[in-house]
Design an enzyme around this catalytic site. Sequence first.
Site, PDB file in Angstrom:
ATOM      1  N   ALA A  92      -0.540  16.273   5.366  1.00  0.00           N
ATOM      2  CA  ALA A  92      -1.457  17.217   4.842  1.00  0.00           C
ATOM      3  C   ALA A  92      -2.511  17.145   4.978  1.00  0.00           C
ATOM      4  O   ALA A  92      -3.447  15.882   4.417  1.00  0.00           O
ATOM      5  CB  ALA A  92      -0.887  17.138   3.486  1.00  0.00           C
ATOM      6  N   GLY A 137       2.526  14.022   4.313  1.00  0.00           N
ATOM      7  CA  GLY A 137       3.844  15.336   4.757  1.00  0.00           C
ATOM      8  C   GLY A 137       3.394  15.655   6.008  1.00  0.00           C
ATOM      9  O   GLY A 137       5.228  16.021   6.556  1.00  0.00           O
ATOM     10  N   GLU A 139       7.117  13.386   6.006  1.00  0.00           N
ATOM     11  CA  GLU A 139       7.978  14.243   5.485  1.00  0.00           C
ATOM     12  C   GLU A 139       8.508  15.982   6.208  1.00  0.00           C
ATOM     13  O   GLU A 139       9.685  16.004   5.840  1.00  0.00           O
ATOM     14  CB  GLU A 139       7.035  14.842   3.904  1.00  0.00           C
ATOM     15  N   GLU A 196      -0.168   7.961   0.945  1.00  0.00           N
ATOM     16  CA  GLU A 196      -0.198   8.486  -0.715  1.00  0.00           C
ATOM     17  C   GLU A 196      -0.778   8.616  -1.583  1.00  0.00           C
ATOM     18  O   GLU A 196      -2.197   9.068  -2.400  1.00  0.00           O
ATOM     19  CB  GLU A 196       0.893   9.762  -1.139  1.00  0.00           C
TER      20      GLU A 196
HETATM   21  N1  COA Z   1      -6.225  15.605   6.491  1.00  0.00           N
HETATM   22  C1  COA Z   1      -6.846  16.602   7.276  1.00  0.00           C
HETATM   23  N2  COA Z   1      -7.837  15.670   8.223  1.00  0.00           N
HETATM   24  C2  COA Z   1      -7.191  14.692   8.915  1.00  0.00           C
HETATM   25  C3  COA Z   1      -5.988  13.897   8.128  1.00  0.00           C
HETATM   26  C4  COA Z   1      -5.451  14.340   7.144  1.00  0.00           C
HETATM   27  N3  COA Z   1      -4.476  14.280   6.408  1.00  0.00           N
HETATM   28  N4  COA Z   1      -5.439  12.557   9.077  1.00  0.00           N
HETATM   29  C5  COA Z   1      -6.734  12.449  10.352  1.00  0.00           C
HETATM   30  N5  COA Z   1      -8.257  13.912  10.378  1.00  0.00           N
HETATM   31  C6  COA Z   1      -8.819  14.668  11.268  1.00  0.00           C
HETATM   32  C7  COA Z   1     -10.258  13.249  10.281  1.00  0.00           C
HETATM   33  O1  COA Z   1     -10.199  13.296   9.546  1.00  0.00           O
HETATM   34  C8  COA Z   1     -10.686  13.701  11.706  1.00  0.00           C
HETATM   35  O2  COA Z   1     -11.605  14.730  12.051  1.00  0.00           O
HETATM   36  P1  COA Z   1     -13.171  14.640  11.982  1.00  0.00           P
HETATM   37  O3  COA Z   1     -12.842  14.326  13.348  1.00  0.00           O
HETATM   38  O4  COA Z   1     -13.350  16.031  12.334  1.00  0.00           O
HETATM   39  O5  COA Z   1     -13.825  14.155  10.975  1.00  0.00           O
HETATM   40  C9  COA Z   1      -9.933  13.670  12.769  1.00  0.00           C
HETATM   41  O6  COA Z   1      -8.600  13.648  12.229  1.00  0.00           O
HETATM   42  C10 COA Z   1      -9.409  13.256  14.102  1.00  0.00           C
HETATM   43  O7  COA Z   1      -8.601  11.247  12.899  1.00  0.00           O
HETATM   44  P2  COA Z   1      -9.426   9.512  12.966  1.00  0.00           P
HETATM   45  O8  COA Z   1      -9.597   9.052  11.042  1.00  0.00           O
HETATM   46  O9  COA Z   1     -10.948   9.621  13.457  1.00  0.00           O
HETATM   47  O10 COA Z   1      -8.905   8.692  13.588  1.00  0.00           O
HETATM   48  P3  COA Z   1      -8.775   7.668  13.943  1.00  0.00           P
HETATM   49  O11 COA Z   1      -7.383   7.327  15.120  1.00  0.00           O
HETATM   50  O12 COA Z   1      -9.261   7.078  13.746  1.00  0.00           O
HETATM   51  O13 COA Z   1      -7.215   7.333  11.979  1.00  0.00           O
HETATM   52  C11 COA Z   1      -5.531   7.602  11.211  1.00  0.00           C
HETATM   53  C12 COA Z   1      -6.173   8.052  12.677  1.00  0.00           C
HETATM   54  C13 COA Z   1      -4.117   9.022  10.875  1.00  0.00           C
HETATM   55  C14 COA Z   1      -5.532   6.160  10.906  1.00  0.00           C
HETATM   56  C15 COA Z   1      -6.123   8.677   9.594  1.00  0.00           C
HETATM   57  O14 COA Z   1      -6.782   9.479  10.363  1.00  0.00           O
HETATM   58  C16 COA Z   1      -5.827   8.665   8.774  1.00  0.00           C
HETATM   59  O15 COA Z   1      -5.596   7.729   8.324  1.00  0.00           O
HETATM   60  N6  COA Z   1      -5.183  10.328   8.079  1.00  0.00           N
HETATM   61  C17 COA Z   1      -5.238  10.498   6.928  1.00  0.00           C
HETATM   62  C18 COA Z   1      -3.826   9.925   6.998  1.00  0.00           C
HETATM   63  C19 COA Z   1      -3.051  10.429   5.359  1.00  0.00           C
HETATM   64  O16 COA Z   1      -3.315   9.300   4.101  1.00  0.00           O
HETATM   65  N7  COA Z   1      -2.293  11.462   5.287  1.00  0.00           N
HETATM   66  C20 COA Z   1      -1.733  11.833   4.181  1.00  0.00           C
HETATM   67  C21 COA Z   1      -2.386  12.930   3.559  1.00  0.00           C
HETATM   68  S1  COA Z   1      -1.149  13.237   2.375  1.00  0.00           S
END
Ligand code: COA
Length: 260
Positions: free
Chosen positions: A66, A112, A115, A135
């Site tokens: 999400a 999400g 999910e 989460e």
């Molecule tokens: N919500 C909002 N933005 C998200 C996102 C999320 N769940 N997951 C990734 N993004 C965005 C990042 O903020 C980034 O945006 P920006 O370039 O404007 O800063 C872009 O997507 C790329 O992500 P980034 O984190 O730079 O890529 P990465 O390869 O370094 O890491 C992940 C990949 C998936 C490990 C990391 O993005 C992450 O941990 N995301 C969140 C996962 C999460 O906790 N999901 C559950 C949400 S309830």
Amino acid sequence: MAYNNILVEENNGITTITINRPNKLNALNKETIEELHEAFKEEEDDEDTKVIILTGSGEKAFVAGADISEFADFNVNEGTKLAAKGQEMLFDFVENFSKPVIAAINGFALGGGLELAMACHFRVASDNAKMGLPEVSLGVIPGYGGTQRLPQLVGKGRAMEMIMTASMIDANQALNYGLVNHVVPQEELLPLCEKIANKISNNSLVAISSAIRAINANFEDGVNGFDVEIEEFGNCFGTDDFTEGTTAFLQKRKADFPGK
Ligand code: COA
């Protein structure tokens, strides 16, 4: 209908819905959830669509969760509404969709995103896919059905460990857990999903809808799945597809289901 965050493409009875926010790793913001709801609703009524494949754009992510930026300042009431509305509009909607929905997990499926994949009827993953429910690392729990569907698919102990550690599993571990049905190199992911979808679409979609309702009944509180199966089984006898399927078999020819 034109969408800002998703792409919808129909080809030979198979409709592929692609979540298209690659710069945000296809994170599910409010607008994307609403658009997915609209797209699924349209496909429900579209007679040309027999099977749906749901995937993410780019090579990195199915859906990375999400959109955290949208709910970071929510209070208790807003958090409760976020989960309730999302579950109703998208996750329960997909799970109970009358046509088969296959998740093609092409990279990260987190929070999400996992999910959503779990709400689909089954899942196929590319070998670079990573799945998890992170989460609790954000101080919250899965709110789009993850605490319910993950234990249904992988068992309670594994779900507890995945949710408590907030860590990701790779595609092969997901295969081993039964979370996904197949793992293939990324370039083979959509072709395999299309091959499975084609195989499905040769069968009676009326009967398949009945099967979806009967199988889902197994997971509904207070519902006896065996009773639902008996009722759905009986109803099949009143369909044109049943007449065609049995007649074709007895005439030693391939069935051509009218879809009624
Ligand atoms: N919500 C909002 N933005 C998200 C996102 C999320 N769940 N997951 C990734 N993004 C965005 C990042 O903020 C980034 O945006 P920006 O370039 O404007 O800063 C872009 O997507 C790329 O992500 P980034 O984190 O730079 O890529 P990465 O390869 O370094 O890491 C992940 C990949 C998936 C490990 C990391 O993005 C992450 O941990 N995301 C969140 C996962 C999460 O906790 N999901 C559950 C949400 S309830």
